[in-house]
Design an enzyme around this catalytic site. Structure first.
Site, PDB file in Angstrom:
ATOM      1  N   HIS A  42     -37.010  47.860   6.168  1.00 52.51           N
ATOM      2  CA  HIS A  42     -36.514  48.703   7.020  1.00 52.51           C
ATOM      3  C   HIS A  42     -35.551  48.869   7.551  1.00 52.51           C
ATOM      4  O   HIS A  42     -34.888  49.543   7.920  1.00 52.51           O
ATOM      5  CB  HIS A  42     -37.925  48.849   7.978  1.00 52.51           C
ATOM      6  CG  HIS A  42     -37.865  47.330   8.788  1.00 52.51           C
ATOM      7  ND1 HIS A  42     -38.407  46.392   8.044  1.00 52.51           N
ATOM      8  CD2 HIS A  42     -37.868  47.112  10.235  1.00 52.51           C
ATOM      9  CE1 HIS A  42     -38.625  45.383   8.974  1.00 52.51           C
ATOM     10  NE2 HIS A  42     -37.839  45.898  10.290  1.00 52.51           N
ATOM     11  N   PHE A  48     -46.318  39.859  13.839  1.00 51.44           N
ATOM     12  CA  PHE A  48     -45.008  40.800  13.891  1.00 51.44           C
ATOM     13  C   PHE A  48     -44.312  40.427  12.745  1.00 51.44           C
ATOM     14  O   PHE A  48     -44.600  39.631  11.874  1.00 51.44           O
ATOM     15  CB  PHE A  48     -44.133  40.093  15.079  1.00 51.44           C
ATOM     16  CG  PHE A  48     -42.889  40.878  15.098  1.00 51.44           C
ATOM     17  CD1 PHE A  48     -42.855  42.298  15.461  1.00 51.44           C
ATOM     18  CD2 PHE A  48     -41.622  40.365  14.655  1.00 51.44           C
ATOM     19  CE1 PHE A  48     -41.760  42.852  15.502  1.00 51.44           C
ATOM     20  CE2 PHE A  48     -40.651  41.114  14.819  1.00 51.44           C
ATOM     21  CZ  PHE A  48     -40.431  42.378  14.969  1.00 51.44           C
ATOM     22  N   ASP A  49     -43.490  41.416  12.196  1.00 50.94           N
ATOM     23  CA  ASP A  49     -42.918  41.422  10.991  1.00 50.94           C
ATOM     24  C   ASP A  49     -42.299  40.201  10.448  1.00 50.94           C
ATOM     25  O   ASP A  49     -42.053  39.558   9.338  1.00 50.94           O
ATOM     26  CB  ASP A  49     -42.156  42.749  10.340  1.00 50.94           C
ATOM     27  CG  ASP A  49     -41.065  43.109  11.470  1.00 50.94           C
ATOM     28  OD1 ASP A  49     -41.141  42.507  12.604  1.00 50.94           O
ATOM     29  OD2 ASP A  49     -40.125  43.796  11.117  1.00 50.94           O
ATOM     30  N   LYS A  61     -36.613  39.064  24.613  1.00 48.57           N
ATOM     31  CA  LYS A  61     -37.713  39.759  25.412  1.00 48.57           C
ATOM     32  C   LYS A  61     -37.625  39.358  26.727  1.00 48.57           C
ATOM     33  O   LYS A  61     -37.060  39.617  27.650  1.00 48.57           O
ATOM     34  CB  LYS A  61     -38.765  39.763  24.822  1.00 48.57           C
ATOM     35  CG  LYS A  61     -38.734  40.739  23.315  1.00 48.57           C
ATOM     36  CD  LYS A  61     -38.235  39.849  21.953  1.00 48.57           C
ATOM     37  CE  LYS A  61     -38.363  40.597  20.952  1.00 48.57           C
ATOM     38  NZ  LYS A  61     -37.690  40.029  19.754  1.00 48.57           N
ATOM     39  N   TYR A  76     -21.482  19.142  23.126  1.00 52.46           N
ATOM     40  CA  TYR A  76     -22.272  19.112  22.048  1.00 52.46           C
ATOM     41  C   TYR A  76     -23.662  18.696  22.095  1.00 52.46           C
ATOM     42  O   TYR A  76     -24.745  19.212  21.764  1.00 52.46           O
ATOM     43  CB  TYR A  76     -21.533  18.616  20.912  1.00 52.46           C
ATOM     44  CG  TYR A  76     -22.188  18.617  19.408  1.00 52.46           C
ATOM     45  CD1 TYR A  76     -21.745  19.890  18.717  1.00 52.46           C
ATOM     46  CD2 TYR A  76     -23.159  17.668  18.891  1.00 52.46           C
ATOM     47  CE1 TYR A  76     -22.149  20.061  17.376  1.00 52.46           C
ATOM     48  CE2 TYR A  76     -23.714  17.964  17.551  1.00 52.46           C
ATOM     49  CZ  TYR A  76     -23.144  19.256  16.931  1.00 52.46           C
ATOM     50  OH  TYR A  76     -23.841  19.434  15.682  1.00 52.46           O
ATOM     51  N   ALA A 101     -43.187  35.936  22.806  1.00 46.32           N
ATOM     52  CA  ALA A 101     -41.865  36.796  23.033  1.00 46.32           C
ATOM     53  C   ALA A 101     -42.147  37.442  24.259  1.00 46.32           C
ATOM     54  O   ALA A 101     -41.186  37.814  25.172  1.00 46.32           O
ATOM     55  CB  ALA A 101     -41.591  37.780  21.735  1.00 46.32           C
ATOM     56  N   ASP A 144     -47.030  33.106  19.540  1.00 44.78           N
ATOM     57  CA  ASP A 144     -45.820  33.910  19.362  1.00 44.78           C
ATOM     58  C   ASP A 144     -45.767  34.617  20.707  1.00 44.78           C
ATOM     59  O   ASP A 144     -46.139  35.407  21.035  1.00 44.78           O
ATOM     60  CB  ASP A 144     -45.903  34.932  18.293  1.00 44.78           C
ATOM     61  CG  ASP A 144     -44.686  35.841  18.219  1.00 44.78           C
ATOM     62  OD1 ASP A 144     -43.753  35.622  19.283  1.00 44.78           O
ATOM     63  OD2 ASP A 144     -44.477  36.703  17.292  1.00 44.78           O
TER      64      ASP A 144
HETATM   65  N1  F0G Z   1     -42.236  37.852  17.553  1.00 48.93           N
HETATM   66  C1  F0G Z   1     -42.427  39.264  18.129  1.00 48.93           C
HETATM   67  C2  F0G Z   1     -43.715  39.436  18.681  1.00 48.93           C
HETATM   68  C3  F0G Z   1     -41.187  39.959  18.321  1.00 48.93           C
HETATM   69  O1  F0G Z   1     -41.566  41.235  18.664  1.00 48.93           O
HETATM   70  C4  F0G Z   1     -40.178  39.529  17.698  1.00 48.93           C
HETATM   71  C5  F0G Z   1     -39.026  40.533  17.537  1.00 48.93           C
HETATM   72  C6  F0G Z   1     -40.113  38.382  17.045  1.00 48.93           C
HETATM   73  C7  F0G Z   1     -41.216  37.379  16.896  1.00 48.93           C
HETATM   74  C8  F0G Z   1     -38.622  37.862  16.325  1.00 48.93           C
HETATM   75  O2  F0G Z   1     -37.856  37.535  17.402  1.00 48.93           O
HETATM   76  O3  F0G Z   1     -35.979  39.013  17.046  1.00 48.93           O
HETATM   77  O4  F0G Z   1     -35.648  37.078  18.392  1.00 48.93           O
HETATM   78  O5  F0G Z   1     -35.613  36.918  15.759  1.00 48.93           O
HETATM   79  N2  F0G Z   1     -38.917  41.849  17.610  1.00 48.93           N
HETATM   80  C9  F0G Z   1     -37.817  42.749  18.015  1.00 48.93           C
HETATM   81  C10 F0G Z   1     -38.490  44.087  18.129  1.00 48.93           C
HETATM   82  C11 F0G Z   1     -37.004  42.571  17.023  1.00 48.93           C
HETATM   83  O6  F0G Z   1     -37.730  45.006  18.224  1.00 48.93           O
HETATM   84  O7  F0G Z   1     -39.557  44.371  18.415  1.00 48.93           O
HETATM   85  P1  F0G Z   1     -36.219  37.704  17.034  1.00 48.93           P
END
Ligand code: F0G
Length: 458
Positions: free
Chosen positions: A450, A124-125, A258, A72, A217, A215
């Site tokens: 979406h 990103f969304d 990613k 843990y 990813a 960010d």
């Molecule tokens: N930032 C970026 C640039 C992303 O593309 C994503 C996720 C996230 C943050 C959020 O990360 O999914 O681990 O919570 N993108 C995926 C996509 C869902 O299909 O592009 P997460």
């Protein structure tokens, strides 16, 4: 003869795929209310919905999982991950989270307040969602060139420094908690940010006393583009480039699903002990104790290994080369996508593809449904459904570009799958004149609609 290109890995384990008929797919699509997220994956032949968490782990990652430490507190897996982050990315403090949006949730709980403005390059969304959820505003400062799909610009993820400075001037310092740079920029088409732009954004941030958050990813794919496109970087290793990139960030959020090639995981990297302390409170509340934060020990081990594999040049060349291969095939059929091709996906210009479908009837979604019915290939809409409604007027927001994204999972499909996908889309392209109507919304969620939207044919 010059030797042709070949993948930098071989396949040790396979997973069967099921084919289906057009009749089956038509029924399934209707039952799924024309939302591709609602399809069970056994109905999908080639799944290009996302490159997130869908990659194939290596034998080294799987073996790292077997020796995960599930304690843990203070697990060796935590320290292995901490060392990898410090070694590769240069952050002294880090918090594990279960995925990227969880990292956003924790960090933004510390940094973002109601009425704030967060400038960046096409957020990103989920990033935008976490900003708007806190009644703050995401300000898009991406360069205009990003929105012209046929125009060549090597770094379409770049921030327009004039737009950024305008935003920094328009609001008091305390209303701008940070600038966010998404590397690569998913929303504009997996497009990279140049090292020069990162440096300049950081300098501008310093001038106004505003920190920069990455960010991150797809940071390694961004580094590959810097190496192959930016002057002065061709002789540097990916890891040297990555180190310099992060030297311009005060904090980072990471969706490890990613570029770290794991199926689940994320983290926050920080330099400030004070932010680390404040974020720790939220991490314990939302994610888990500081040394696991939503991940098992085995997951942290695989992630640590994945960070090293994901920053190898040969792997990145194979991966990004496959994305470009699909882009070139589509182009040979006259299908227009965001160019230059991005790192993780091909973003097809849906309005160019289906000019007869009205914008109000969700053009990219219409194309996604057609592609699935044609061939069982699942892609995703990056258009009006994703752009959501304006939080104040509640009207649909029309993004500059209406994309159908074909995201390529890492180390999963072969180029034959890319050929199949290209021909499937070409077949839809051939009958595009007959596609004149799109969809109407039956049901939608108040935010990030979406994922769960239900549609009917218009
Ligand atoms: N930032 C970026 C640039 C992303 O593309 C994503 C996720 C996230 C943050 C959020 O990360 O999914 O681990 O919570 N993108 C995926 C996509 C869902 O299909 O592009 P997460």
């Amino acid at each position: 003869m010059q030797l042709p290109f070949a993948e930098s890995y071989k396949i040790k384990m396979v997973e069967p795929l099921r084919r289906s008929t057009r009749e089956e797919r038509e029924i399934w699509m209707k039952e799924a209310r024309y939302n591709l997220f609602n399809l069970s994956s056994d109905k999908v032949f080639i799944d290009l919905l996302t490159d997130s968490g869908t990659g194939a782990m290596s034998d080294r990652q799987w073996s790292a999982m077997m020796i995960g430490d599930e304690s843990y507190a203070g697990a060796s897996s935590y320290f292995r991950l901490k060392n990898a982050i410090s070694d590769l990315l240069g952050f002294e403090y880090f918090l594990p989270t279960h995925q990227g949006r969880a990292a956003e949730n924790v960090l933004f709980s510390v940094l973002v307040k109601e009425g704030d403005f967060v400038p960046g390059n096409s957020h990103f969304d989920t990033t935008k969602g976490h900003i708007e959820f806190r009644r703050a505003k995401a300000v898009d400062c991406t360069i205009n060139e990003a929105f012209d799909v046929t125009l060549y610009h090597p770094f379409k993820g770049n921030v327009d420094l004039n737009k950024l400075e305008e935003c920094l001037n328009a609001h008091p310092r305390e209303k701008i908690p940070f600038i966010i740079l998404t590397v690569t920029c998913n929303t504009s088409g997996g497009q990279p940010v140049s090292m020069k732009n990162m440096r300049e954004v950081k300098e501008l941030g310093n001038k106004y006393g505003i920190p920069v958050v990455f960010d991150a990813a797809r940071f390694a794919e961004n580094a590959y583009f810097i190496k192959t496109r930016e002057e002065g970087y061709k002789d540097k290793t990916i890891r040297e480039i990555v180190k310099e990139m992060f030297s311009y960030a005060d904090c980072m959020t990471m969706s490890a699903k990613k570029d770290a090639i794991v199926n689940m995981g994320g983290f926050i990297g920080m330099r400030s002990q004070e932010i680390f302390r404040q974020a720790s409170v939220f991490n314990i509340m939302f994610e888990g104790y500081l040394t696991y934060g939503g991940m098992s020990g085995r997951d942290m081990n695989a992630l640590a290994e994945g960070l090293y594999e994901g920053t190898e040049f040969d792997y990145l060349q194979t991966r990004i080369g496959q994305v470009a291969y699909l882009g070139e095939r589509l182009k040979s059929f006259g299908i227009q996508s965001q160019e230059p091709f991005g790192g993780h996906a091909i973003f097809v210009d849906a309005v160019h593809f289906l000019p007869k479908v009205p914008r109000a009837e969700y053009v990219a979604q219409t194309l996604g449904v057609e592609l699935f019915i044609e061939a069982g290939v699942r892609a995703v809409e990056i258009g009006t459904l994703l752009a959501d409604r304006d939080p104040i007027t509640r009207m649909d927001r029309y993004p500059e570009l209406e994309f159908l994204r074909l995201a390529i999972p890492r180390r999963v499909y072969t180029n034959n799958h890319m050929d199949y996908t290209a021909v499937a889309l070409a077949n839809v392209f051939e009958r595009r004149d007959k596609i004149t109507r799109g969809f109407r919304i039956l049901h939608e969620a108040p935010i990030m609609r979406h994922f769960t939207v239900e549609l009917e044919r218009a």
